[in-house]
Design an enzyme around this catalytic site. Sequence first.
Site, PDB file in Angstrom:
ATOM      1  CB  SER A 105     -55.419  52.439   0.594  1.00  0.00           C
ATOM      2  OG  SER A 105     -56.607  53.032   0.180  1.00  0.00           O
ATOM      3  CG  ASP A 246     -59.669  52.205  -2.277  1.00  0.00           C
ATOM      4  OD1 ASP A 246     -60.497  51.301  -2.019  1.00  0.00           O
ATOM      5  OD2 ASP A 246     -59.023  52.782  -1.392  1.00  0.00           O
ATOM      6  CG  ASP A 248     -58.062  49.542   1.039  1.00  0.00           C
ATOM      7  OD1 ASP A 248     -58.339  50.392   0.174  1.00  0.00           O
ATOM      8  OD2 ASP A 248     -58.034  49.811   2.259  1.00  0.00           O
ATOM      9  CG  ASP A 250     -61.000  51.948   2.279  1.00  0.00           C
ATOM     10  OD1 ASP A 250     -60.654  52.118   1.093  1.00  0.00           O
ATOM     11  OD2 ASP A 250     -60.323  52.364   3.248  1.00  0.00           O
TER      12      ASP A 250
HETATM   13 MG    MG Z   1     -58.670  52.467   0.574  1.00  0.00          MG
END
Ligand code: MG
Length: 454
Positions: A105, A246, A248, A250
């Site tokens: 992440s 961020d 990744d 999400d």
């Molecule tokens: Mg994330």
Amino acid sequence: LAHARIQKSDYMGLFGTNGVRGRFFELDPEKALRVSQAIGTYFNRGKIIVARDGRLTGEVLRNAVCSGLMSVGCKVLDLGFASSPTAEFMVRKLGADGLIIITASHNPPEWNALKVVDGKGIAVSKERGAEIEKMMDRIEPASWDKVGTLEKTGTAEDDHVLAIKKEIDSEIIQKKKPKVVLDCANGMAALIAPRLLEEIGAQVITINSLVDGRFPGRPSEPSETNVSKMLAMVKKENADAGIAWDGDGDRVIFADENGNYIIGDKVFVLCLIWELAEKKGSVVTTVATSKAAEDIAAKNGCKTIYTKIGAPYLSEEMAKGTHVMGGEEVGGVIWPDLSLAKDGMITAAKMVEKICEKPLSEWAEEIPEYHNVKTKIEADQSKKTELVEKMLNYAKENNLDYLDIDGVRINLPDGWVIVRASGTEDYVRVFAEAKTGKRADEILKQYLVLLDES
Ligand code: MG
């Protein structure tokens, strides 16, 4: 540091609040393989999706994860590179029994993690992770004729984009053609966000849009300092908004048309303003979220349900009922029609639709104003327990309105304060929030005195 062979004691506590996380010498291929065997067993040796982000250790870990899963008989559906929301969206779409995303992440590039999601789309919490850890010393590999298979599935982005487009009014966007600056963090947003926003009709300017696991453009956490280039670019290009994800994809933050940073909890509140205008129902968020979210829900006649901090607890609650929306204080918003996970892609697309009605700065004026202050107290395990108990006793003795699902949050007439033990570090964190910064400071000081930590 040398890679050591796994001891049984290493199994315990592998799962943190959201998966198995570590630097390469901690989360190496051997450990990834073993834990994936247990995960595959936990998911009844079924159909498991695997996806990864662009981190340099992603490929070696992906190979280990796929091998582990196949060795216990799982059918692996390999998405290759994918944003977390795309991978999580695919669980329902492909009718999978589980998902492993290889991503750390927003953490620095030397970190990686296995984020585990079940067949309902619920991320596996620390508690459920402990059940998987227990299975690690009694793994039964499949017999030679029952080993699993691996199939590459390359259409995840197409499916995710299509599903988002169904939720968005592209007509108004195509008419207004808003100009947006996208900062993809050299992460997974780069694979889907520019394309998605162009397809719905926005004019797109991108920065950090090449996938690079070293995060050369900026650190992967979209904090105000880290996205300064995007903020400046919004002004320079006379854009209508900025968006930064961020690593990744999400979580997402916005910039208004003046290049002002809109922090994650405000992103969630904006989404509530937009969504609750059309749909009524309860809202789910964590005990660390600004009261602004509850205020907006209440204004729309909707109830707010609080959960423990961490994505798995939010998804677990989202799965229980027909909630309209869920959200975290750091810019993660759950749109249950798509999945039970935070989705920074539909969040961005919805914002682009809404700025066709009026500027983002005007939308932001509708967010109830709150100020918060945070501090942390160094504490070992026994001190953590002591401080949280002290807070709980105080709340009980004084008949205060409190929540003790994760630490203790005391709701005051003009603000709130939470005392909570960190799950990973030797700290107790104290947050206070009120209508003014001065009052938030006062509340924080008052409770530090109470905890004897002033
Ligand atoms: Mg994330």
